[in-house]
Design an enzyme around this catalytic site. Structure first.
Site, PDB file in Angstrom:
ATOM      1  N   SER A 148      63.973  76.035  58.718  1.00 52.67           N
ATOM      2  CA  SER A 148      62.609  76.363  58.310  1.00 52.67           C
ATOM      3  C   SER A 148      62.085  77.538  59.164  1.00 52.67           C
ATOM      4  O   SER A 148      62.751  78.560  59.235  1.00 52.67           O
ATOM      5  CB  SER A 148      61.736  75.115  58.442  1.00 52.67           C
ATOM      6  N   ARG A 218      48.097  68.263  57.244  1.00 52.35           N
ATOM      7  CA  ARG A 218      49.416  67.666  57.421  1.00 52.35           C
ATOM      8  C   ARG A 218      49.859  66.904  56.161  1.00 52.35           C
ATOM      9  O   ARG A 218      51.009  66.964  55.765  1.00 52.35           O
ATOM     10  CB  ARG A 218      49.378  66.716  58.621  1.00 52.35           C
ATOM     11  N   ASP A 314      65.260  71.374  47.957  1.00 55.87           N
ATOM     12  CA  ASP A 314      64.244  72.076  48.749  1.00 55.87           C
ATOM     13  C   ASP A 314      63.543  73.096  47.862  1.00 55.87           C
ATOM     14  O   ASP A 314      64.110  74.122  47.506  1.00 55.87           O
ATOM     15  CB  ASP A 314      64.928  72.766  49.941  1.00 55.87           C
ATOM     16  N   HIS A 347      62.859  69.689  51.464  1.00 58.20           N
ATOM     17  CA  HIS A 347      62.955  70.608  52.597  1.00 58.20           C
ATOM     18  C   HIS A 347      63.284  69.864  53.889  1.00 58.20           C
ATOM     19  O   HIS A 347      63.986  70.384  54.749  1.00 58.20           O
ATOM     20  CB  HIS A 347      61.632  71.371  52.727  1.00 58.20           C
ATOM     21  N   ASP A 348      62.758  68.656  54.022  1.00 58.76           N
ATOM     22  CA  ASP A 348      63.000  67.850  55.224  1.00 58.76           C
ATOM     23  C   ASP A 348      64.470  67.499  55.448  1.00 58.76           C
ATOM     24  O   ASP A 348      64.811  66.997  56.520  1.00 58.76           O
ATOM     25  CB  ASP A 348      62.200  66.542  55.143  1.00 58.76           C
TER      26      ASP A 348
END
Lengths: 377, 198
Positions: A148, A218, A314, A347-348
């Site tokens: 990232s 968040r 992602d 994405h994580d």
């Protein structure tokens, strides 16, 4: 949030000219190291952290008491094995874990710098961390690795210091922040700035914290780190601690409760102003623009070996954007490998237990380390 | 397999730049790395195989030759290898053209559909041939465009592609193919190996 953090720290006395035009000096860089540097200093790996990461890659994070953010990747007998490699990670400038950032206390006023802190860029972050490498007297890193925003720093590092790393592994990243990326970051910033407790960034002067705004930021961001399929499989329409809908705005659904929890734990460990500054740095990142629109030129001077990794699910930093980096490298005949890893964790994925990712990354790093060392003999 | 690797390796000069298209699990890459050159890259469409290659420390890119060869500059490799893969492409002609652009020289190996064992199956059994070299059934074969040694030979002359060397392989027996023995080699070889240039 800089609450008397007892962390390894150096003070950089060399003035650092920032992209915004301002100059900083005598500023702190907080860092952590794992494993031992060998006598030939040939086993050092610099890991760059992502937006909300910090220097605590592995082991217990002393601030949160949780596992380090990349515990699946870095540690003893992990893909980046600290029995073998010397791993360095620094908190980025702009961050809130001891490096120079908006929550650093200005010694002349005794107050936090707040939004008087200068706008910083990925380039500035990388240049600051290079000072740490010089301080550690490492002439050449074996590898620079990050996912990232960490991947963006990998790209910038090789562009800035073409002969300082043998291997570069940018993961789930981009060479240029897209409109969608900027849009999500702006949403987060607006949530923070809309919180009345933000006080134009000087909340600490009033003993306030824009925690509601930061939590919303968040929550929104967290959604972008997952995939639709992953969310559906994990949560679906499952209800939270109840058998039926309550016809109100409480967290009826598990996904709501999950996001609220993610937001609430985040505000305990992260500074709202840091969130603003670091997301801004990501938005400003456009490596090809730095090289007059030709991304390949960023890597023209380097012999560094590249390994680019993306993930199927992602959508924040999709495979197509990672592939652009590969194409730019191929077009100048650079040494680049690439794989898209199958995962529904979004994405994580780069932070999670994705076995084919961990295996490929570990095997690649280890066999490349062996090949490079053999070549020298 | 070993004979094919040896023949390919003998066609390549030492310490040159090589791209293996459809590199599979990287066996040929490893072989060439040990015998000929360190400067070797691979392109492979299967994620699993790419991961296997990368695990061995080989520089491989996940991609499709039909769309991803474009990203390499013209003549950026001394040799581009396409080993027993040509028949699996949707558009073999396009792939050959891309290979000839990217590589100064191209090595193509072809499982020969003109081999007598293959011909006999169709002639006598009346079924699509299944051999050691072509192990798939008609309904699950990845091979869309089978051709013979003679087909490829003729293709090169029609398209003005220069054949530097053409080699026929039967079990482990190696022989040269030329215009006068073409019909015989086309009948008696299971594999054709061509070194070509645009």
């Amino acid at each position: 949030m800089n609450k008397n953090i007892d962390t390894k720290k150096i003070i950089i006395s060399n003035p650092l000219k920032l992209d915004c035009g301002k100059e900083i000096n005598n500023f702190p860089i907080a860092y952590e190291t794992y494993g031992e540097l060998n006598s030939g200093k040939s086993n050092a790996i610099l890991v760059f952290h992502a937006l909300t990461g910090d220097q605590y890659v592995s082991g217990k994070n002393p601030i949160t008491n949780k596992d380090g953010w990349w515990s699946y990747v870095v540690g003893e007998n992990k893909p980046i094995d600290t029995n073998k490699f010397f791993v360095i990670c620094a908190n980025v400038i702009g961050g809130c874990m001891g490096s120079y950032g908006p929550s650093t206390i200005n010694e002349s006023t005794g107050k936090q710098i707040g939004t008087d802190f200068p706008i910083i860029t990925i380039n500035d972050m990388v240049n600051a961390q290079y000072e740490l490498i010089k301080y550690l007297e490492i002439e050449k890193l074996f590898a620079v690795v990050g996912g990232s925003m960490g991947g963006m720093q990998v790209l910038q590092f090789v562009a800035n210091f073409p002969d300082k790393a043998k291997l570069a592994i940018p993961i789930a990243c981009t060479s240029s922040h897209s409109a969608q990326n900027i849009a999500f970051n702006e949403l987060g910033r607006q949530a923070i700035m809309a919180d009345t407790k933000w006080e134009n960034g000087f909340y600490s002067n009033y003993k306030l914290n824009p925690d509601k705004g930061l939590a919303v930021a968040r929550m929104a961001a967290h959604i972008t780190y997952l995939s639709e399929k992953g969310l559906q499989e994990k949560f679906g329409r499952k209800l939270q601690d109840r058998d039926s809908l309550r016809y109100g705005f409480e967290a009826d659904f598990q996904i709501e409760s999950y996001l609220r929890y993610q937001g609430s734990v985040f505000v305990d460990r992260f500074d709202a102003n840091s969130y603003l500054y670091i997301t801004r740095a990501m938005d400003y990142f456009d490596l090809s623009k730095q090289y007059k629109g030709n991304l390949s030129d960023a890597f023209k001077k380097t012999k560094t070996k590249f390994f680019v990794i993306s993930f199927t699910s992602d959508w924040l930093y999709p495979t197509s954007e990672n592939r652009e980096i590969v194409i730019a490298l191929n077009s100048i005949g650079a040494d680049v490998g690439f794989v898209e890893i199958e995962s529904d964790k979004g994405h994580d994925s780069f932070l999670l237990d994705v076995p084919s990712f961990l295996k490929t990354l570990g095997d690649y790093i280890n066999s490349t380390y062996k090949i490079i060392n053999e070549r020298r003999i | 397999m070993k004979e094919e690797f040896n023949i390919i390796s003998n066609l390549i000069e030492k310490n040159t730049r090589v791209l293996d298209v459809g590199c599979g699990n990287g066996d040929l890459m490893k072989f060439l790395q040990e015998n000929k050159t360190k400067d070797i890259r691979g392109l492979e469409i299967s994620k699993e195989k790419v991961q296997n290659c990368l695990s061995k420390g080989l520089t491989v890119i996940e991609g499709n030759a039909e769309s991803d060869l474009k990203q390499f500059p013209k003549s950026s490799f001394d040799y581009v290898i396409l080993s027993q893969t040509l028949q699996a492409f949707l558009n073999p002609e396009l792939v050959i053209n891309e290979l000839l652009k990217v590589g100064k020289k191209v090595i193509v190996t072809i499982p020969n559909f003109g081999y007598w064992r293959v011909r006999l199956q169709l002639l006598f059994k009346g079924t699509m041939p299944v051999t050691e070299n072509l192990p798939h059934e008609w309904y699950n074969t990845p091979n869309l465009h089978m051709c013979t040694i003679k087909d490829f030979y003729n293709f090169c002359s029609t398209k003005n592609i220069k054949i530097y060397k053409s080699i026929a392989l039967k079990k482990s027996r190696i022989s040269e193919i030329n215009k006068s023995n073409l019909n015989y080699k086309n009948l008696d070889s299971h594999l054709g190996i061509f070194l070509i240039e645009s």
